[in-house]
Each structure stands twice: as C-alpha cells, then as structure tokens.
Design an enzyme around this catalytic site. Structure first.
Site, PDB file in Angstrom:
ATOM      1  N   GLN A 186     -11.439  28.799  18.318  1.00  0.00           N
ATOM      2  CA  GLN A 186     -12.138  28.659  19.599  1.00  0.00           C
ATOM      3  C   GLN A 186     -11.173  28.843  20.770  1.00  0.00           C
ATOM      4  O   GLN A 186     -11.494  29.503  21.766  1.00  0.00           O
ATOM      5  CB  GLN A 186     -12.816  27.285  19.665  1.00  0.00           C
ATOM      6  CG  GLN A 186     -13.934  27.117  18.647  1.00  0.00           C
ATOM      7  CD  GLN A 186     -14.490  25.700  18.618  1.00  0.00           C
ATOM      8  OE1 GLN A 186     -14.053  24.830  19.374  1.00  0.00           O
ATOM      9  NE2 GLN A 186     -15.454  25.456  17.744  1.00  0.00           N
ATOM     10  N   SER A 191       0.833  -1.206   0.000  1.00  0.00           N
ATOM     11  CA  SER A 191       0.000   0.000   0.000  1.00  0.00           C
ATOM     12  C   SER A 191       0.866   1.253   0.000  1.00  0.00           C
ATOM     13  O   SER A 191       2.095   1.183   0.111  1.00  0.00           O
ATOM     14  CB  SER A 191      -0.922  -0.004   1.223  1.00  0.00           C
ATOM     15  OG  SER A 191      -0.160  -0.037   2.414  1.00  0.00           O
ATOM     16  N   ARG A 203     -18.707  20.710  15.853  1.00  0.00           N
ATOM     17  CA  ARG A 203     -19.946  20.660  16.634  1.00  0.00           C
ATOM     18  C   ARG A 203     -20.131  21.905  17.494  1.00  0.00           C
ATOM     19  O   ARG A 203     -21.243  22.315  17.767  1.00  0.00           O
ATOM     20  CB  ARG A 203     -19.948  19.429  17.555  1.00  0.00           C
ATOM     21  CG  ARG A 203     -20.051  18.102  16.856  1.00  0.00           C
ATOM     22  CD  ARG A 203     -20.161  16.943  17.850  1.00  0.00           C
ATOM     23  NE  ARG A 203     -20.267  15.683  17.125  1.00  0.00           N
ATOM     24  CZ  ARG A 203     -19.218  15.006  16.680  1.00  0.00           C
ATOM     25  NH1 ARG A 203     -17.998  15.445  16.924  1.00  0.00           N
ATOM     26  NH2 ARG A 203     -19.382  13.885  16.012  1.00  0.00           N
ATOM     27  N   CYS A 263     -10.767  26.646  13.084  1.00  0.00           N
ATOM     28  CA  CYS A 263     -11.752  25.811  13.773  1.00  0.00           C
ATOM     29  C   CYS A 263     -11.457  25.786  15.275  1.00  0.00           C
ATOM     30  O   CYS A 263     -11.662  26.794  15.948  1.00  0.00           O
ATOM     31  CB  CYS A 263     -11.771  24.410  13.159  1.00  0.00           C
ATOM     32  SG  CYS A 263     -13.224  23.436  13.619  1.00  0.00           S
ATOM     33  N   LEU A 264     -10.953  24.686  15.815  1.00  0.00           N
ATOM     34  CA  LEU A 264     -10.588  24.647  17.232  1.00  0.00           C
ATOM     35  C   LEU A 264      -9.556  25.721  17.550  1.00  0.00           C
ATOM     36  O   LEU A 264      -9.565  26.299  18.643  1.00  0.00           O
ATOM     37  CB  LEU A 264     -10.044  23.266  17.596  1.00  0.00           C
ATOM     38  CG  LEU A 264      -9.569  23.083  19.037  1.00  0.00           C
ATOM     39  CD1 LEU A 264     -10.708  23.282  20.025  1.00  0.00           C
ATOM     40  CD2 LEU A 264      -8.927  21.713  19.225  1.00  0.00           C
ATOM     41  N   GLU A 268     -10.724  -7.678   1.094  1.00  0.00           N
ATOM     42  CA  GLU A 268     -11.738  -6.620   1.050  1.00  0.00           C
ATOM     43  C   GLU A 268     -11.999  -6.096  -0.360  1.00  0.00           C
ATOM     44  O   GLU A 268     -13.044  -5.501  -0.617  1.00  0.00           O
ATOM     45  CB  GLU A 268     -11.323  -5.452   1.943  1.00  0.00           C
ATOM     46  CG  GLU A 268     -11.248  -5.767   3.425  1.00  0.00           C
ATOM     47  CD  GLU A 268      -9.913  -6.371   3.841  1.00  0.00           C
ATOM     48  OE1 GLU A 268      -9.715  -6.581   5.041  1.00  0.00           O
ATOM     49  OE2 GLU A 268      -9.077  -6.637   2.952  1.00  0.00           O
ATOM     50  N   HIS A 289     -12.823  25.827   7.632  1.00  0.00           N
ATOM     51  CA  HIS A 289     -11.542  25.217   7.247  1.00  0.00           C
ATOM     52  C   HIS A 289     -11.123  25.748   5.875  1.00  0.00           C
ATOM     53  O   HIS A 289     -11.481  25.162   4.844  1.00  0.00           O
ATOM     54  CB  HIS A 289     -11.670  23.693   7.194  1.00  0.00           C
ATOM     55  CG  HIS A 289     -11.716  23.040   8.529  1.00  0.00           C
ATOM     56  ND1 HIS A 289     -10.584  22.563   9.163  1.00  0.00           N
ATOM     57  CD2 HIS A 289     -12.754  22.798   9.367  1.00  0.00           C
ATOM     58  CE1 HIS A 289     -10.931  22.035  10.327  1.00  0.00           C
ATOM     59  NE2 HIS A 289     -12.234  22.172  10.485  1.00  0.00           N
ATOM     60  N   GLY A 335      -3.386   7.599  -5.409  1.00  0.00           N
ATOM     61  CA  GLY A 335      -4.144   8.847  -5.432  1.00  0.00           C
ATOM     62  C   GLY A 335      -3.465   9.918  -6.260  1.00  0.00           C
ATOM     63  O   GLY A 335      -4.111  10.612  -7.061  1.00  0.00           O
ATOM     64  N   GLU A 368     -10.080   5.189  -8.691  1.00  0.00           N
ATOM     65  CA  GLU A 368      -9.016   4.630  -7.860  1.00  0.00           C
ATOM     66  C   GLU A 368      -9.612   3.605  -6.904  1.00  0.00           C
ATOM     67  O   GLU A 368     -10.525   3.918  -6.140  1.00  0.00           O
ATOM     68  CB  GLU A 368      -8.315   5.732  -7.062  1.00  0.00           C
ATOM     69  CG  GLU A 368      -7.216   5.183  -6.161  1.00  0.00           C
ATOM     70  CD  GLU A 368      -6.725   6.173  -5.119  1.00  0.00           C
ATOM     71  OE1 GLU A 368      -6.029   5.738  -4.184  1.00  0.00           O
ATOM     72  OE2 GLU A 368      -7.048   7.370  -5.227  1.00  0.00           O
ATOM     73  N   GLU A 405      -8.414  25.518   4.345  1.00  0.00           N
ATOM     74  CA  GLU A 405      -7.517  24.611   3.615  1.00  0.00           C
ATOM     75  C   GLU A 405      -8.273  23.709   2.641  1.00  0.00           C
ATOM     76  O   GLU A 405      -7.699  23.230   1.654  1.00  0.00           O
ATOM     77  CB  GLU A 405      -6.695  23.759   4.588  1.00  0.00           C
ATOM     78  CG  GLU A 405      -7.466  22.713   5.380  1.00  0.00           C
ATOM     79  CD  GLU A 405      -8.018  23.218   6.695  1.00  0.00           C
ATOM     80  OE1 GLU A 405      -8.232  22.387   7.599  1.00  0.00           O
ATOM     81  OE2 GLU A 405      -8.244  24.443   6.822  1.00  0.00           O
TER      82      GLU A 405
END
Length: 538
Positions: free
Chosen positions: A382, A15, A469, A378-379, A150, A513, A20, A141, A515
């Site tokens: 905050q 892997s 959240r 984000c955080l 799998e 976000h 990607g 992909e 980004e």
C-alpha cells in the site's frame, strides 16, 4: 479420536523455554515415522484471540488458512509439519468462557450451577478431543508456566483426560530449566525438582523431563533428576541451545526422546526418516553464500512481531544455500541519509497505524531509485502505491485513509462491504469493532501472465492469506500503469492484490502475507525469488 494418543507439553520454572519448538520437534519426529500428527496450542489468556493485542505485547498474530487469528506458535507448527492447521488447533480461556456462558444462556446445562469443574473442564476436554479426530498423535502445548493461576483448570482437564483414556494413551512432557551458575561452575537441578513437585501436587505426573540447559548434563545429573522427578533415566532429555530451531528435532532424536515415547505407548522402535530435513538444516548452519536484507519495521523492540517473515527468509536461504542476514532499519528514524551500504534488498512488511509510515515511504523510494530489489507486503505494498503517486505522478496529497480520512488523493481506502472467504457479505466502517473485522484467511489471486509473480509461482491462480482492512483504490490505476507500475494480481471483485514495477530488477508488492505459507521444506515462491534477486545483486 479412538486411535489418537496424546502428548501434553507443560512448562515450568519460567516462561519462554521453548515449549512451542519442543512440541513441534516431537511432532516432526513422529510425522517422519509416517504417523498422522497434529499440534494444539492452549493459550490461558482471557482475550478471545490475539487479533487486537499489540505486537509488542504478544508478538506476531499468525493467520490460518481458514481465517483464525492465532498464537505465533501455530506458525511454528505449520512450518515444522509442512501442513495447514485451522482454528481447531488453538483456543484461549476467553473462547472457553464464552462457549460455556453461551451454552448456559441456551439452557444446555439444565439449570445447574455453572462451575470450573465440570463445565469448564468438560469444554476443554471436548475441544482437545475434537482436534484429535483422524490422528495417530495429538501434541497439546499448554501455554504459561506451572503454578500460574490462569492454567490451573487446564491441568485439571489433563488429569481427567488421562483418567478417562488410560495411561497407554497419554504422555506428559514437562519442559523445565537447568540454570548454570557461572561463579561455581554448576548446573542446578533444584528449580526442576520444585516445578515437578508443583505439577504433581496439581494431579499431573510427567513421564518425560525435557531439560533446557546451556550445557550438556552428565549421567549423575540425569540420574539425580530422574530420581527426584520419578521418571526413568532415559526419560530425562537434555535440550541444549542449537544454531537453528530446525536442528531441535535432530537433537531430540540423538537424545533418545522416541525411546520413552515408544515404551509408554507400546509401540515398536521408532525410526524417523530425517535425511532430507538434515540436508536443509546443514544449509542453514553452514551456507555457501550470504545476502543482507534491509528490514524496515517499527516493532523492532520485539522482533517476534515478524516471526513468520524472519523464518520465511531462512527457508528461502536454505533452498539457495544462502545465509540471510537482516539489517534492522527502524522506520521511525529512516530517511534519505540512512546508510544502505552493503544492503542487497529492501523489505517493508505489514503493520498497522501511522507511526513510522513516512520512514517506510522513504525506504521504498530509495529502493525504487537505487534499483535495490524490493518486496512490500500488505501495508508495504500500500505504501509503495502511496510513494509512487506522490513522487512519480505528482499527487502530493496521496495517502491511505487509515492515516488521513480526508486526504486529497485516497489511493488506499476502506471498502465498506466485501465478500469473505465463505462468500458471505461483510460490512465494515471506520467505526466497526477492531476484533475479527478484517479480510482474514486464504483468498484466491489471479496472476497476470509474463509477470514476476507468474515466474515465481509458475501458475495463473494462487491462494494466499490476508490480514488487513484497507484496499488499493483502483481509481488511479490507469495513471500508475501509464508510468510503469503494473497491477499483476487480482482477487475477487477485481481487488488489487499485487503490483510490480517495470524497468527495475525486482520491485514487487503483494497485499497478501506470503510468509504465512512458507515452510522449511517448501519456501514461499515470491520470497524465494526476492532472495534470488538479492543474491544476484550481491
């Protein structure tokens, strides 16, 4: 879908070979030939989505504009193609199984025994075809490695699709590894041969071998791979390591990957227009300037957790002809004595959970006091509020109810009902399930005039993506603003989306976000201005 052609990208040997980036690079070349192109990622895990998976387990969760929590490769696809994708561009085994079981419960299979073939494979094919509507090419992909249990039924679905659509509509690209044995100074092709044999045993024959190798392959090795894998010699494409992932399309073009693609699909010779792309890549590889960003995070053992943000810094750097070096600062160990010598700016990203919070708050305080350019996401935003309330307003018990539900001053709190991006009321509590219960996807934000945000975006209203959240509690807003911390961005229902500090070179916090919308060809405006500020400081 009738005109769409399909390129399936599988991986062998091991892997993390770069399927990607390979898929993104092929798509980029075709897009620059003026074709309509998109990419679909199949994830063979049984989770419905990666939303509740640990970043250390899965890496970053990428959020699309329509609010899907997806694999980080979707971020690569958007950044290479410079376009928004949707939940149609990623599905998991969990979603496939859920759909099949739901259909069975509805009686849609007319009482038949539900089996992998045809019911599961039919659902896979339906989703692939749905993602191809309106396109010239769909690159698909397939996650995992050939031979994994799998992935078996995905390869069966690919085999069936090729049979249904015909050879002129399908190409199979197999990404594999050519290991280098240092003691004998040899490149070994045997793992590739065995991987292709396994793929063919499962009914899928590759037309292109994309060979990852630390060194170039000579003609004899290419000939050997072509003969043993039953492909033409010009269909063996060597993918050596590059100084930037954005150089991969150029490498693939030089290796001639478009020749077998055009031949298989009966197309005229393909000539992508890559001049503008090449210019940006040159600025990434050989920039004129340098800055160092102090990146205060807690998932540092797997930096893929911050993949989009790392790439967004690279995009901004490319447009400023600047190399953005990251100084990784572990939030669990950060304190007032942490050495910031040579650091030009502080970045505090998003995250979840209490671990490392006090270190992030300390970093924000130092950025504020030492006049270092600061961006909190984000955080990170905050915690900028928490830090300001504690250390400027004197509210020592200020905190987020995410970490202490009974804190004295809940300056960040959980809103129990809100309107989602489809204008539907959502209800969440501290006992709500974790999966899919956040404010997710693209929301509008109204920007205040004469703010750093307006200067960056150059318009009064923007759309950015969210994944959280908890919200800023407006109860204490007047107290912050009296001390110079201004609210400069509002969402629906007057939710606080952005803040900035007066009398500071650059101190900005955003709840969204940025980004997730940054691209090599169009960097996110607030991240671009953050790097400009760091460059000015350096």
């Amino acid at each position: 879908m009738d005109r769409a052609k399909f390129i399936f990208v599988t991986g062998g040997v091991l892997s993390s070979l770069g399927k990607g980036i390979s898929s993104s690079s092929i798509a980029t070349l075709l897009q620059h030939c003026n074709y309509q192109v998109s990419i679909l990622k199949i994830d063979p895990y049984i989770n419905i989505d990666p939303g509740t998976m640990s970043p250390l387990e899965h890496g970053e969760v990428f959020v699309t504009s329509d609010g899907a929590e997806t694999d980080l490769d979707i971020g690569h696809y958007e950044r290479f193609l410079n376009r928004n994708l949707t939940r149609l561009n990623n599905f998991t085994t969990g979603q496939i199984f859920s759909s099949v079981i739901e259909n069975e419960r509805k009686g849609e299979y007319l009482g038949k025994t539900i089996q992998i073939v045809p019911h599961v494979t039919d659902e896979i094919k339906r989703r692939i075809k749905s993602a191809a509507k309106g396109l010239d090419f769909l690159i698909v992909e397939v996650g995992g490695t050939v031979g994994d249990m799998e992935g078996m039924f995905y390869l069966e679905a690919i085999r069936q699709l090729k049979l249904e659509l015909g050879n002129e509509k399908v190409i199979n690209v197999h990404v594999t590894l050519i290991p280098y044995i240092q003691t004998t100074n040899e490149l070994k092709t045997k793992p590739t041969q065995h991987s292709v044999q396994e793929l063919r045993r499962l009914g899928v024959t590759p037309q292109i071998i994309l060979a990852r190798s630390p060194k170039p392959l000579d003609k004899e090795l290419k000939k050997k791979i072509a003969l043993s894998c039953d492909v033409e010699q010009d269909s063996v494409i060597v993918a050596t390591d590059t100084k930037s992932i954005y150089a991969c399309p150029i490498l693939f073009l030089q290796e001639g990957i478009l020749t077998p693609i055009a031949r298989r699909f009966n197309l005229n010779k393909l000539h992508p227009k890559m001049a503008a792309w090449n210019t940006l890549v040159e600025k990434i590889i050989a920039p004129k300037h340098k800055v160092k960003i102090g990146f205060v995070g807690k998932y540092l053992s797997l930096k893929e957790s911050y993949k989009s943000l790392i790439e967004a810094l690279i995009h901004a750097g490319a447009h400023l002809d600047t190399q953005v070096n990251i100084e990784w600062l572990d939030s669990e160990n950060f304190n007032e004595k942490t050495d910031l010598e040579g650091v030009d700016a502080i970045l505090v990203p998003g995250g979840f959970g209490e671990r490392g919070i006090e270190g992030k708050i300390c970093a924000i305080q130092r950025a504020r006091l030492e006049k270092l350019p600061f961006l909190g996401i984000c955080l990170g935003m905050q915690l900028a509020i928490v830090e300001f309330c504690r250390n400027v307003l004197g509210l020592k018990g200020a905190n987020s109810t995410e970490f202490n539900q009974r804190c004295e001053y809940p300056v960040v709190y959980l809103i129990e009902d809100f309107m989602d991006q489809n204008h539907q009321k959502q209800v969440r509590t501290y006992n709500s399930p974790l999966g899919g219960t956040m404010r997710l996807g693209e929301y509008e934000c109204e920007i205040m005039p004469n703010s750093l945000l307006e200067k960056a975006y150059k318009k009064p209203n923007i759309k950015e993506r969210h994944r959280h959240r908890y919200e800023i509690n407006p109860k204490y807003r007047q107290e912050w603003e009296n001390k110079g911390l201004k609210v400069v961005g509002f969402g629906a229902n007057h939710l606080i989306e952005a803040i900035e500090l007066e009398d500071h070179p650059f101190f900005v916090g955003v709840q969204f976000h940025p980004e997730f919308t940054s691209r090599l060809q169009s960097p996110n405006p607030i991240i671009l201005d953050f790097i400009k500020s760091a460059l000015h400081k350096s």
